[in-house]
Design an enzyme around this catalytic site. Structure first.
Site, short mmCIF file in Angstrom:
data_model
loop_
_atom_site.label_atom_id
_atom_site.label_comp_id
_atom_site.label_asym_id
_atom_site.label_seq_id
_atom_site.Cartn_x
_atom_site.Cartn_y
_atom_site.Cartn_z
N CYS A 72 0.81 -1.21 0.00
CA CYS A 72 0.00 0.00 0.00
C CYS A 72 0.85 1.26 0.00
O CYS A 72 1.75 1.43 0.83
CB CYS A 72 -0.93 0.00 1.21
N CYS A 142 -21.01 1.65 -0.96
CA CYS A 142 -20.20 0.70 -0.21
C CYS A 142 -19.18 1.48 0.61
O CYS A 142 -18.60 2.45 0.11
CB CYS A 142 -19.49 -0.25 -1.17
#
Length: 397
Positions: A72, A142
């Protein structure tokens, strides 16, 4: 090929392949690749026709994450030159979401970096969800906010969230090799919390981190056991300044075999072609639409994706159609148990910081720069996002 006939028959019956059969898909040769795609495509079309669901990411809070996930660009200690900003205001997030909806997205995925939300963060995201739904009629929302504490999933659902995303990413056996600040079990627990709150659960994987075929099969079978409504398949973007920045392990053919294996194991689930498609599939992206029935439109969290218009042209040219807001994504037997998902209501996808082609650095697939030889790392396709949320420039949608 007897293997493929068997897998098609099982997929049409929603029956799980064996581990050996799943491994055999990954072990097929390039000569057999089109046969593999055609076979998995039969399963995809049986459950989803030629519809492609479009999803749009909004990065609510970028960078400065205390977790150390090796893939990440927002991780603790990342030297990647990404955008860093604190929480978008509800109107700012809604404006960003509207760009995706205008481009054809029926789901907006709200993502925030961090270990997990505080109760104040849940309040903040709840206000954002309400604003987006008020200003964008019929949109699905979401949330992807990290590890959930007790009661937080229920509060998000009460605010109007339809789904929650939390990826397993890799096999339980190798999870400790990519992250030390939380566990695989923590991730499984959050998926259960989403299910239990009546949210549609979304959970997927990242391929290309150096894992074995056995690891890939392990994580996909673990996902089948969790029974999420959507399974995003990410392909690692080796961001310079992250521990996995030198990992270039994927070819377009490998990516297609992985997607086919996921489709055979999860035949009636929304399989989402997520981060890294532009970098690793490149000109073979249209073939992936025969396997996945869902993609992200435009840019990702901290990196740029293929131009939204190019996405729409690709879908049309490949003979597929964008799924309408009035169409139910999942097959009737899954959707019947609630909302837009199977348990009750399917998720965003990528907490990986993915990259794409239409870049400020030369454009990758869409650009005119010289193409490196086959098998060489495609660093020219990795471009940090410099537009959209957190900037004054128009988003890519």
């Amino acid at each position: 090929m007897d293997l493929l006939n068997t897998l098609v028959d099982k997929g049409l019956r929603r029956e799980s392949p064996t581990r050996e059969e799943a491994l055999a898909v990954l072990d097929t040769s390039d000569d057999d690749l089109l046969d593999v795609v055609a076979a998995a495509g039969k399963v995809r079309r049986h459950w989803f026709g030629r519809r492609v669901k479009l999803n749009y990411l909004v990065n609510l809070k970028s960078g400065l994450c205390p977790e150390d996930c090796s893939y990440c660009s927002q991780r603790l200690g990342s030297k990647a030159d990404i955008l860093k900003y604190t929480w978008l205001k509800p109107d700012e997030a809604s404006e960003a979401a509207a760009a995706g909806v205008a481009g054809g997205a029926k789901r907006v995925c709200l993502v925030a970096s961090g270990r997990g939300p505080t109760d104040r963060d849940v309040d903040r995201v709840s206000d954002t969800i309400k604003t987006i739904k008020e200003q964008n009629e019929g949109v699905e929302v979401c949330a992807c906010l990290g590890l959930l504490s007790d009661g937080q999933a229920e509060r998000l659902r009460a605010a109007g969230a339809d789904a929650y995303n939390h990826n397993l990413n890799t096999s339980e056996a190798t999870y400790g090799d990519i992250t030390s600040t939380h566990t695989y079990a923590d991730r499984v627990d959050t998926v259960h919390k989403a299910h239990d709150a009546g949210l549609s659960a979304c959970s997927g994987l990242i391929a290309g981190m150096g894992e074995s075929d056995e690891d890939l099969v392990d994580v996909v079978f673990s996902l089948r056991a969790l029974d999420p409504d959507s399974v995003p398949v990410n392909f690692l973007i080796p961001f310079e300044g992250t521990p996995l920045g030198k990992e270039w392990n994927l070819t377009p053919q490998r990516c297609l075999r992985i997607l086919a294996m996921v489709r055979f194991v999860c035949p009636d689930v929304e399989v989402r072609l997520a981060g890294g498609r532009e970098v690793h599939l490149r000109t073979m992206q249209p073939l992936a639409l025969h396997l996945a029935n869902s993609i992200f439109l435009g840019d990702y969290l901290t990196s740029e994706g293929q131009a939204g218009r190019a996405d729409l042209e690709m879908i049309a040219d490949a003979g597929f159609e964008v799924e309408g807001a009035d169409q139910v994504t999942l097959p009737e037997h899954r959707a019947a148990s609630g909302g837009c998902g199977s348990h009750e209501g399917a998720g965003c996808g990528s907490h990986q910081d993915d990259a794409g082609c239409g870049s400020h650095q030369g454009g990758g697939v869409c650009g005119s720069a010289a193409v490196p030889p086959a098998g060489e790392p495609r660093t020219d396709l990795v471009a940090v996002r410099r537009r959209g949320a957190g900037t004054d420039l128009a988003p890519n949608a």
